[in-house]
Design a protein around this motif. Structure first.
Motif, PDB file in Angstrom:
ATOM      1  N   SER B 107       0.846  -1.186   0.000  1.00  0.00           N
ATOM      2  CA  SER B 107       0.000   0.000   0.000  1.00  0.00           C
ATOM      3  C   SER B 107       0.886   1.242   0.000  1.00  0.00           C
ATOM      4  CB  SER B 107      -0.942   0.011   1.212  1.00  0.00           C
ATOM      5  OG  SER B 107      -1.892   1.062   1.090  1.00  0.00           O
ATOM      6  N   ASP B 108       0.284   2.407  -0.127  1.00  0.00           N
ATOM      7  CA  ASP B 108       1.068   3.645  -0.136  1.00  0.00           C
ATOM      8  C   ASP B 108       0.278   4.728   0.568  1.00  0.00           C
ATOM      9  OD1 ASP B 108      -0.916   4.173  -2.181  1.00  0.00           O
ATOM     10  OD2 ASP B 108       0.331   5.877  -2.749  1.00  0.00           O
ATOM     11  N   LYS B 113      -4.095   9.753  -6.127  1.00  0.00           N
ATOM     12  CA  LYS B 113      -4.200   8.296  -6.219  1.00  0.00           C
ATOM     13  C   LYS B 113      -4.243   7.744  -7.645  1.00  0.00           C
ATOM     14  CE  LYS B 113      -3.366   6.420  -3.400  1.00  0.00           C
ATOM     15  NZ  LYS B 113      -2.313   7.211  -2.759  1.00  0.00           N
ATOM     16  N   VAL B 116      -0.679   7.297  -9.147  1.00  0.00           N
ATOM     17  CA  VAL B 116       0.092   6.314  -8.377  1.00  0.00           C
ATOM     18  C   VAL B 116      -0.385   4.905  -8.727  1.00  0.00           C
ATOM     19  CG1 VAL B 116       0.574   5.406  -6.055  1.00  0.00           C
ATOM     20  CG2 VAL B 116       0.634   7.880  -6.464  1.00  0.00           C
ATOM     21  N   LEU B 117      -1.713   4.750  -8.787  1.00  0.00           N
ATOM     22  CA  LEU B 117      -2.282   3.442  -9.115  1.00  0.00           C
ATOM     23  C   LEU B 117      -1.832   3.005 -10.514  1.00  0.00           C
ATOM     24  CD1 LEU B 117      -4.229   1.558  -7.587  1.00  0.00           C
ATOM     25  CD2 LEU B 117      -6.079   2.466  -8.992  1.00  0.00           C
ATOM     26  N   TRP B 120       1.806   1.860 -10.474  1.00  0.00           N
ATOM     27  CA  TRP B 120       2.052   0.573  -9.824  1.00  0.00           C
ATOM     28  C   TRP B 120       1.387  -0.581 -10.552  1.00  0.00           C
ATOM     29  CZ3 TRP B 120       5.425  -0.773  -5.948  1.00  0.00           C
ATOM     30  CH2 TRP B 120       6.230   0.296  -5.516  1.00  0.00           C
ATOM     31  N   GLY B 130      -4.013   1.251  -3.032  1.00  0.00           N
ATOM     32  CA  GLY B 130      -3.547   2.595  -2.691  1.00  0.00           C
ATOM     33  C   GLY B 130      -4.281   3.171  -1.485  1.00  0.00           C
ATOM     34  N   HIS B 132      -4.448   6.805   1.436  1.00  0.00           N
ATOM     35  CA  HIS B 132      -4.077   8.210   1.675  1.00  0.00           C
ATOM     36  C   HIS B 132      -4.599   8.668   3.036  1.00  0.00           C
ATOM     37  CE1 HIS B 132      -4.527  12.734   0.546  1.00  0.00           C
ATOM     38  NE2 HIS B 132      -3.441  12.525   1.274  1.00  0.00           N
ATOM     39  N   THR B 158      -8.323   3.247  -1.834  1.00  0.00           N
ATOM     40  CA  THR B 158      -8.896   3.279  -3.187  1.00  0.00           C
ATOM     41  C   THR B 158      -9.239   1.863  -3.624  1.00  0.00           C
ATOM     42  OG1 THR B 158      -6.682   3.221  -4.135  1.00  0.00           O
ATOM     43  CG2 THR B 158      -7.690   5.368  -3.811  1.00  0.00           C
ATOM     44  N   ALA B 187     -10.066   5.759  -7.078  1.00  0.00           N
ATOM     45  CA  ALA B 187      -8.940   6.693  -7.207  1.00  0.00           C
ATOM     46  C   ALA B 187      -9.406   8.003  -7.850  1.00  0.00           C
ATOM     47  CB  ALA B 187      -7.823   6.055  -8.029  1.00  0.00           C
TER      48      ALA B 187
END
Lengths: 300, 300
Positions: B107-108, B113, B116-117, B120, B130, B132, B158, B187
């Motif tokens: 996860s991050d 989002k 980033v998604l 990855w 993901g 936050h 997300t 996201a």
């Protein structure tokens, strides 16, 4: 009685008052806080409250040595601070004017100074020097006052050609005794400056709340409300404040606020242009500027 | 080891981890705060730090049970949270990818989002969900982390079609153990929502600082700086924040931010019009709306 060394603000205040009390008109956030601090310093106070219930509660809280709804309570005061809402400062009633003792220096705490000064110069033949403590305004009413409210805060005093230096010294001593920093300025400069740091932020912050309400997609709007955190809470605090106070400040400082809004629009246009044109290095440089500006103005 | 009753988030987290530690990549504000809270709850942690000096300081502070600059430290982790700046999340390096154990859920904590998604999904064939956390971001670095940072704060997760329910449960348990509130969203919805409550406020607030700098009359500008008080400090806090983070958020959420700026401009135009046309009753009504909106969103 607290010690007051010769030359100290407390000593200057006591000497200037020559045994007379400080009078307070209104015992809300500002009036109540002044009262609590003066009591702590052993400076005698008398206070005029509008309603019997307010007076009763103020007595319970010890906001002044004597609290009454009878205007005669102010009779002996050497200095009276009008701690009233802006609209009541702008239209001094005959009742208020007849309650103020002729011998006293009168000051106020209104957040706009030009119109207050004009109103009092027209209505009051005695000594008047306008003031404005820059202290939080979210709490209101007779329970809002608290000790130490003014500690380290700016307190503007508006200079006029007719003000006597002894009167200025007396007010400066009062402000220093309350722990605030005296800032001298003209009423006009004051109103321009507070348009930038106080009245403009209210509209900027209110528009942020309205912007969220304009989001048509309900699920995104609800999600946004769920995700709102400390940054959103801080940025919207003044926009979610007292609507009546916000309106009074805008209406009585319309011209300066209009100029401030002009500066703001140019600044926002610039930042929006950088985002639209994807000029990220320049956006970063602009945000470095604002970071430095804020540190310079507000501190870390 | 702290007690964990069956059915409690701590019990669910421990069961899901099956004896494996939680891995943290990065030990700044977010990573360090997660580490301190998990240590307090008796959940084993391993952490990968970028620099030897950071690792040493993190060990001193006890931010994780094992801290190393050697990627092998993550080898046994059952869940890895990437607590890295947004730009490092957006471009996963081969070194980072090879350090992540295949068996772990990743996860991050990135503040945008969608991108980033996408990054990855392209770079990582394992499990990724993901997240936050909406927690303060003014402090940074290995000394910034503190216990209880996430208490009561929203933490977005997300949703993707491919996420396994066991993985979601594991992450939800972690977030609950940290005291945060899980908010499920896509996201895309996340990015629209944070544009309104997080990215737009940065520009709105920065423009306020620039507006003051645009005042040509130096004495008024200096006076304004002297009179700036808590309201100005609050409204400008996020505009005076980390310039690099602000730029990254804007550049990777440009479209949603552009829409939010559109909503904002309409809102400000309306308020400015009311001031210009002196429609004070309507201004007061608008400020009553924002007062109610803020109470609904942020609370009193």
């Amino acid at each position: 009685m607290a010690l007051s060394c010769p030359g100290s603000p407390l000593h200057t205040l006591r000497s200037g008052l020559a045994g007379r009390p400080v009078g307070l008109v209104g015992l809300g956030l500002i009036g109540g806080s002044i009262g609590l601090d003066l009591k702590d310093r052993g400076v005698p106070t008398v206070a005029l409250a509008h309603r019997a219930r307010t007076a009763e509660r103020a007595r319970q809280r010890g906001l002044a040595d004597v609290v009454s709804t009878d205007p005669a309570v102010l009779g002996e005061a050497g200095l009276v601070v009008l701690c009233l809402p802006l609209d009541r400062l702008l239209v001094p009633t005959p009742q208020l004017l007849s309650a103020l003792p002729r011998q006293a220096l009168i000051s106020d705490v209104g957040s706009v100074k030009g119109p207050v000064l004009a109103a009092w110069q027209a209505a009051w033949s005695g000594r008047f020097i306008g003031g404005h403590p820059m202290a939080g305004t979210t709490a209101a009413g007779v329970d809002a006052g608290r000790a130490g409210l003014f500690q380290g805060r700016p307190w503007a005093l508006t200079m006029t050609e007719t003000a006597a230096s002894a009167d200025l010294q007396l007010l400066e001593a009062l402000i220093s005794v309350l722990g605030a920093r005296v800032i001298h300025c003209t009423a006009q400069d004051h109103d321009h400056a507070v348009a930038l740091v106080s009245h403009l932020p209210v509209l900027v912050s209110a528009a942020l709340l309205h912007a969220m309400a304009r989001e048509q997609n309900q699920s995104i709007r609800h999600l946004a409300e769920s995700l709102a955190s400390s940054g959103f809470a801080d940025t919207t605090r003044v926009g979610g404040g007292n609507p009546r106070l916000g309106t009074l400040m805008a209406s009585h400082n319309r011209q300066a606020l209009g100029q401030a809004l002009g500066h703001y629009r140019e600044s926002l246009d610039t930042l929006e242009g950088l985002v639209r044109e994807e000029r990220w290095d320049q956006l970063c440089a602009a945000l470095q500027q604002t970071q430095a500006l804020r540190q310079q103005i507000v501190g870390p």
